[in-house]
Structures are given as C-alpha cells and as structure tokens.
Scaffold this active site. Structure first.
Site, PDB file in Angstrom:
ATOM      1  N   ASP A  87       1.698   0.695  -1.112  1.00 32.87           N
ATOM      2  CA  ASP A  87       1.060   1.954  -0.752  1.00 32.87           C
ATOM      3  C   ASP A  87      -0.358   1.591  -0.280  1.00 32.87           C
ATOM      4  OD1 ASP A  87       0.251   4.741  -0.832  1.00 32.87           O
ATOM      5  OD2 ASP A  87      -0.805   4.208  -2.678  1.00 32.87           O
ATOM      6  N   LEU A  88      -1.033   2.504   0.392  1.00 28.37           N
ATOM      7  CA  LEU A  88      -2.381   2.163   0.873  1.00 28.37           C
ATOM      8  C   LEU A  88      -3.485   2.818   0.018  1.00 28.37           C
ATOM      9  CD1 LEU A  88      -3.387   1.628   4.530  1.00 28.37           C
ATOM     10  CD2 LEU A  88      -4.976   2.632   2.919  1.00 28.37           C
ATOM     11  N   ASP A  89      -3.635   4.151   0.131  1.00 23.70           N
ATOM     12  CA  ASP A  89      -4.745   4.822  -0.582  1.00 23.70           C
ATOM     13  C   ASP A  89      -4.553   4.738  -2.105  1.00 23.70           C
ATOM     14  OD1 ASP A  89      -6.330   6.805   1.566  1.00 23.70           O
ATOM     15  OD2 ASP A  89      -4.310   6.219   2.154  1.00 23.70           O
ATOM     16  N   ASP A 120       0.249   4.213  -6.448  1.00 23.29           N
ATOM     17  CA  ASP A 120      -0.591   4.862  -7.466  1.00 23.29           C
ATOM     18  C   ASP A 120      -0.292   6.338  -7.679  1.00 23.29           C
ATOM     19  OD1 ASP A 120      -1.681   5.531  -4.842  1.00 23.29           O
ATOM     20  OD2 ASP A 120      -3.268   6.516  -5.987  1.00 23.29           O
TER      21      ASP A 120
HETATM   22 MG   LIG Z   1      -1.674   6.178  -2.837  1.00 22.10          MG
END
Ligand SMILES: [Mg+2]
Length: 268
Positions: A20-22, A198
């Site tokens: 995932d990124l953010d 997250d």
């Molecule tokens: Mg995220």
C-alpha cells in the site's frame, strides 16, 4: 498477531511483494498532495524489484497516474483505485469503469451535497469518488451516511471506508481481487505473496494473502486480520531495508541464480 521485526527467512525467488502507499510507504499528511515516498525508499523498492524478478507492485486507493508520479523514476506494476485499475508488468492496463452518465450524475450530486460541509473535499477518480473529511471531522458521520445512502440506491456501487475518508467504488473490486489477479501472472505467479498495508481497504488484501499462505503485515494500531504488525512507516522503511539486504545475501550465495537474475532488465 506478532510484531514483524523480522520475517521468517526469505528464500530467493519465492516472494512477491505488494505495498500500500499512504500510511505504509509514505507518512500520511493533512493533504494527499503533500505525500512523498523518500528517494532512499524508492531506490530500495527498485532494488527489491530487481532482486525478485520484478515481483513488486503498489496496491493503492490512489489513481495509477498518481502512483507513477509518487514512485518515479520507478515504473512498477500497479493497482489503483482499490483495484478498479491495474497495470501488469508488461504495461497492459485493465480498468473497471462506471457508465459515464452515472459518473456525471453522481459527481453533480456529490458536489452539491458536500458543499454544506465546510472542509469536506470530493475527489473524483473517474470510476470512484473519495469523500475526504480530514479537515471536517465534525461532519464525518453525516458524510458517511450520505455515501451509504448513495450506495444503497445503486446496485453497481460499494462503499470503502478509510482513514478520514469514505469512498464510493464499483462493486466487486478490492485490493484482494487485485492481488489475486497479479498472483495469476508472471512474475508473481508461483511466489509467496507479502502484503503491507495500514487501512481498512487493506484487509481484503490480507485475506487473500492469508489464503495463499503468504505474509500479511498491518502497519500501525487497530484491529486487523493480518498476521504480523509493524509499528509505523519508519518501521516499514527499516523492514524494507532489512528484507532487501537479506534477499541480496541469499542471492549472493547462489551463483547460478544470481547469473539468471542479472538478465532481468526492464528498466524498473
Ligand atoms: Mg494506506
């Protein structure tokens, strides 16, 4: 759930990595456009991709155009908008689209409805809509109710809650289905998936990774179906460095494998 300070020893050629990124590869910021992946981390991701024949993909709620911008100069396989769009390692793009008339109708409706909540922000992603309320936390429940009402009225839509955001996306897509699709394709197929995320949208990814006997890692606090946990984004950076180092050491011990790996050159 165990603290993922170290994974079980990685075997060369046997892992596929999904990030995932953010909130995973980048710290969350007040505004999504302030988010960056540090240069050293992008470098490390490129190194990881080279070490596993390109089996590294980003799986995000952002659009693929934004993912490319944030990961540059890397050009990785991607799943954007929670899997509504996907690009495989050869560059082939697959998209789930909503009818243009529906997109137009929903856009107009949401612009009008959100205008009564100061600080709320509508992000139109083509086939999905993100209703951000990070700057309008007092209106969170009203905004979530609005999204719920809209999804209840349309068969082809589903709801995706997240951190200070609720999204309306095409039904039937998820980060899990995106990871599953990658796992049927080279260079991911036959490897053991590792997924780090997250947020609530990542749970569908954890489910498929658990099913495939992979390694699921939740970043930060909160309930999760992931097997392991890393404390925060800084811990992800440390894990990434450690994992890349470990893979490199393993490959160095296998001269034949190393020679084969060097032929891999896709300009990642
Ligand atoms: Mg995220």
């Amino acid at each position: 759930m165990t603290e993922a300070t170290s994974l079980p020893p990685l075997r060369p050629g046997s892992y596929a990595f999904f990030f995932d990124l953010d909130g995973t590869l980048a710290e969350i910021k007040p505004q999504p456009e302030q988010v960056v992946i540090p240069q050293t981390v992008r470098h490390r991701l490129g190194q990881l991709a080279r070490l596993c024949d390109g089996a590294v993909a980003l799986i995000s709620g952002r659009s693929m155009a934004e993912l490319d911008r944030l990961a540059a100069p890397l050009h990785l396989p991607l799943a954007g908008v929670h899997g509504a769009e996907r690009r495989d390692i050869s560059g082939k793009v697959l998209r789930v689209n909503l009818a243009p008339t529906l997109v137009e109708q929903l856009s107009r409706y949401l612009v009008e409805e959100l205008s009564v909540f100061p600080g709320a922000r509508l992000e139109i992603k083509g086939m999905a809509f993100a209703l951000h309320y990070r700057q309008a936390p007092q209106h969170a429940s009203a905004i979530i109710q609005l999204a719920n009402r809209l999804v209840a009225q349309h068969d082809g839509l589903s709801l995706q809650p997240g951190k200070s955001v609720v999204e309306i996306k095409p039904a039937g897509i998820s980060k899990g289905s995106a990871i599953a699709a990658f796992m049927h394709e080279a260079p991911f197929a036959g490897r053991r998936p590792v997924f780090l995320g997250d947020d609530l949208t990542d749970e569908a990814g954890f489910d498929i990774v658990n099913e495939l006997n992979g390694v699921s890692i939740k970043i930060g606090a909160g309930e999760s179906r992931a097997q392991q946990r890393l404390q925060d984004v800084q811990a992800v950076y440390h894990w990434l460095e450690q994992t890349t180092y470990q893979l490199e050491q393993e490959l160095n011990r296998l001269p034949l494998r190393r020679a084969g790996n060097e032929s891999f050159n896709r300009g990642i």
